[in-house]
Design an enzyme around this catalytic site. Sequence first.
Site, PDB file in Angstrom:
ATOM      1  N   HIS A 114       0.862  -1.189   0.000  1.00 10.33           N
ATOM      2  CA  HIS A 114       0.000   0.000   0.000  1.00 10.33           C
ATOM      3  C   HIS A 114       0.896   1.235   0.000  1.00 10.33           C
ATOM      4  CE1 HIS A 114      -3.562   2.366   0.704  1.00 10.33           C
ATOM      5  NE2 HIS A 114      -2.886   3.040   1.613  1.00 10.33           N
ATOM      6  N   SER A 141       3.968   0.485   2.540  1.00 14.97           N
ATOM      7  CA  SER A 141       3.891  -0.571   3.552  1.00 14.97           C
ATOM      8  C   SER A 141       3.550  -1.907   2.888  1.00 14.97           C
ATOM      9  CB  SER A 141       2.771  -0.264   4.561  1.00 14.97           C
ATOM     10  OG  SER A 141       2.912   1.016   5.121  1.00 14.97           O
ATOM     11  N   ASP A 150      -6.682  -2.527   4.123  1.00 16.33           N
ATOM     12  CA  ASP A 150      -5.386  -1.889   4.416  1.00 16.33           C
ATOM     13  C   ASP A 150      -5.083  -1.903   5.917  1.00 16.33           C
ATOM     14  OD1 ASP A 150      -5.110  -1.325   1.690  1.00 16.33           O
ATOM     15  OD2 ASP A 150      -6.089   0.622   1.889  1.00 16.33           O
TER      16      ASP A 150
END
Length: 231
Positions: A114, A141, A150
Amino acid sequence: MSARGALRLAVLISGRGSNMAAIARACAAGAIDAQVVLVIADAAAAGGLALAERLQLATTVIPAQQHQDRERYEAALAAAIDGCGAELIVLAGFMRILSASFVQRYAGRLLNIHPSLLPRHKGLHTHRRVLEARETEHGASVHFVTAQLDGGPVICQARVPVLDGDSEQTLAARVLAAEHRIYPKVIGLMAAGRLRLAGDRILLDGRPLTAPLTNGETAAAAHHVPAPIHR
Ligand code: GRF
């Protein structure tokens, strides 16, 4: 290659596929003990398909519109994943939200990248939001996927500065270059059997990870051979 053979990866894409290519190149170079056995795109228009073919990777398109609902779509995805014998499922710009039951089926074997320093900026348009908030630092990340969008445990983060005069494009390019460094390294640690998910905790060499690895730590870990555990 280890005795058990290179870790088999299915890489899921929706777009240009630059992370997929970075991972495939790391595999081909022998930098990580893994192999991309299938690239799955959710649309024939995904630019990454041509790139995958140039890299001589097997590809398949599973278009969402051709399935009546998410359950059937995910059944088709799972059939492709299981059919190619993938051991690790790598989301690389795959723009679909996966159901809790799909995520559960592949728990601990499903990674995503992400473009933000999670838990900051979940969701879309992360570069724009970082610029609008006048933040001085941004990044990417790599995390285990859970049913929270997420929101799964973060394995590794790469930080990049936000520079004066940055546009969304210049900032995105800096983050993307960092993504290409950390995603293959995390997959390399998975392939070496060093990293795993235990409940909602990440274990590296059997020890809980208390904070996400940095890019440098991931590189160092890749060169470190853990001492044998004596029982
Ligand atoms: C990357 O920024 C990744 O973090 C996000 O989608 C983008 C995919 O880029 N999940 P690419 O298709 O790998 O070039």
